[in-house]
Design a protein around this motif. Sequence first.
Motif, mmCIF file in Angstrom:
data_model
loop_
_atom_site.group_PDB
_atom_site.id
_atom_site.type_symbol
_atom_site.label_atom_id
_atom_site.label_comp_id
_atom_site.label_asym_id
_atom_site.label_seq_id
_atom_site.Cartn_x
_atom_site.Cartn_y
_atom_site.Cartn_z
ATOM 1 N N ALA A 232 0.817 -1.215 0.000
ATOM 2 C CA ALA A 232 0.000 0.000 0.000
ATOM 3 C C ALA A 232 0.851 1.267 0.000
ATOM 4 N N LEU A 233 1.985 1.225 0.682
ATOM 5 C CA LEU A 233 2.853 2.400 0.754
ATOM 6 C C LEU A 233 3.764 2.522 -0.469
ATOM 7 N N SER A 234 3.769 1.490 -1.317
ATOM 8 C CA SER A 234 4.617 1.490 -2.510
ATOM 9 C C SER A 234 3.801 1.870 -3.737
ATOM 10 N N ASP A 235 4.402 2.676 -4.595
ATOM 11 C CA ASP A 235 3.755 2.974 -5.874
ATOM 12 C C ASP A 235 3.914 1.804 -6.836
ATOM 13 N N SER A 248 6.317 -13.516 -0.034
ATOM 14 C CA SER A 248 6.437 -12.396 -0.962
ATOM 15 C C SER A 248 5.265 -12.340 -1.929
ATOM 16 N N LEU A 249 4.732 -13.503 -2.277
ATOM 17 C CA LEU A 249 3.614 -13.547 -3.214
ATOM 18 C C LEU A 249 2.322 -13.081 -2.553
ATOM 19 N N ILE A 250 2.284 -13.142 -1.218
ATOM 20 C CA ILE A 250 1.147 -12.547 -0.488
ATOM 21 C C ILE A 250 1.170 -11.040 -0.682
ATOM 22 N N PHE A 254 -1.658 -8.543 -2.513
ATOM 23 C CA PHE A 254 -2.159 -7.276 -1.973
ATOM 24 C C PHE A 254 -1.925 -6.140 -2.969
ATOM 25 N N ALA A 255 -0.728 -6.139 -3.573
ATOM 26 C CA ALA A 255 -0.383 -5.071 -4.516
ATOM 27 C C ALA A 255 -1.357 -5.060 -5.700
ATOM 28 N N GLY A 259 -4.188 -2.261 -6.939
ATOM 29 C CA GLY A 259 -3.983 -1.604 -8.223
ATOM 30 C C GLY A 259 -2.563 -1.152 -8.473
ATOM 31 N N LYS A 260 -1.596 -1.784 -7.809
ATOM 32 C CA LYS A 260 -0.189 -1.410 -7.986
ATOM 33 C C LYS A 260 0.464 -2.253 -9.076
#
Length: 374
Positions: A232-235, A248-250, A254-255, A259-260
């Motif tokens: 969420a904090l990453s673009d 990591s795939l979790i 989420f990403a 919509g990341k």
Amino acid sequence: SVICRENYREADLADKIEMQKIYWYWLCNIPGIGRKKIERLLEEYKTPEEICRQKKIEWFTEKEQEAFVESKKIKWLARYTQAKANGIRIITCEDREYPKRLICLHDRPYVLYVKGNLPDEDIPTCGIVGARNCTRYGAALAGEIGRVLATNGIQVISGLARGIDGEGQNGAVHASGASFGILGCGVDICYPEENRKLYELIQDKGGLISEFAPGTQARPTHFPMRNRLISALSDKLIVVEAKKKSGSLITVDFALEQGKEVFGVPGRVTDVLSEGVNNLLRLGAGVLTRPEDILEEFDISSLGKCTKEEKNNFLLAEKENMLYSMLDLQPKNIQYIIEETGMDVSAVSEILLELQMRGLIVEYGKNHYAKIKI
């Protein structure tokens, strides 16, 4: 209620905003009362303070009601004051500085605990995640990606975990960039302990962030919650090495839900740690074949084009430079090096030793050599 009377009596100098923080702190730390129940309480009573004024919550179980009553006997002002004394800020969802990137989350944390800074809202951010038990190649590559991002003004987000996460953040920190560690424990706890140095360094230009109160130990159930905040904090999100079934795939799930854009570094098809990433690429994730590729996705031109490799090459003699240039992060056997350079065994061995002493390459196993950095 006890918390209302006691806190106002002891906190004559605390303003109303600080008091509301204390109520949020209390509400989010009642044992056995999770997010869904807190959400229902807020729907009924609107504010944490009003919830606190209730003597009984009719739909609580007997155990929950007992925890509710007992929680109000704790001196939350003292805990809040101690957290501030330890350099921990408590940011609620009502605060102006609450991260805008989290507001869209349907399950955003009501409270964040922060040591250092929060990510700058106006600066691009990129997450780096991957295997804890990564290869040396993966570790070096993650560090280089972190360095490239930081050098070009992009904030790096990760979980401060061992392996890819920590290496990516180390790369950013040592390039004097801003990096933010999202923790599955309290921000006053360094987990894993092996990342203690990074834990301390990261607070200088970046920060440590958690939705778990100070003193909370790391638990397996905390990490998926932590992962949703990383994405969420990453673009944009980069994955470097991940098994077919990986935490990591979790973060990737989420990403995508948020919509990341997700990018993967392709690996050898025979490597277990490449299965998860290669599958992401097969499903349509963006491909990174070199660290600088991500800059194009941010529409940023690479800065500092005189790289560490170029500086190293400038200082190397002709034969050393030829040998060094043919190496990369994937270890190569000495016999292959001899055949490619056309030099004899003694000359190659001498140069390899010299490059190792300069800290430019490392020997992996017997007679296999690779660059330490790209």
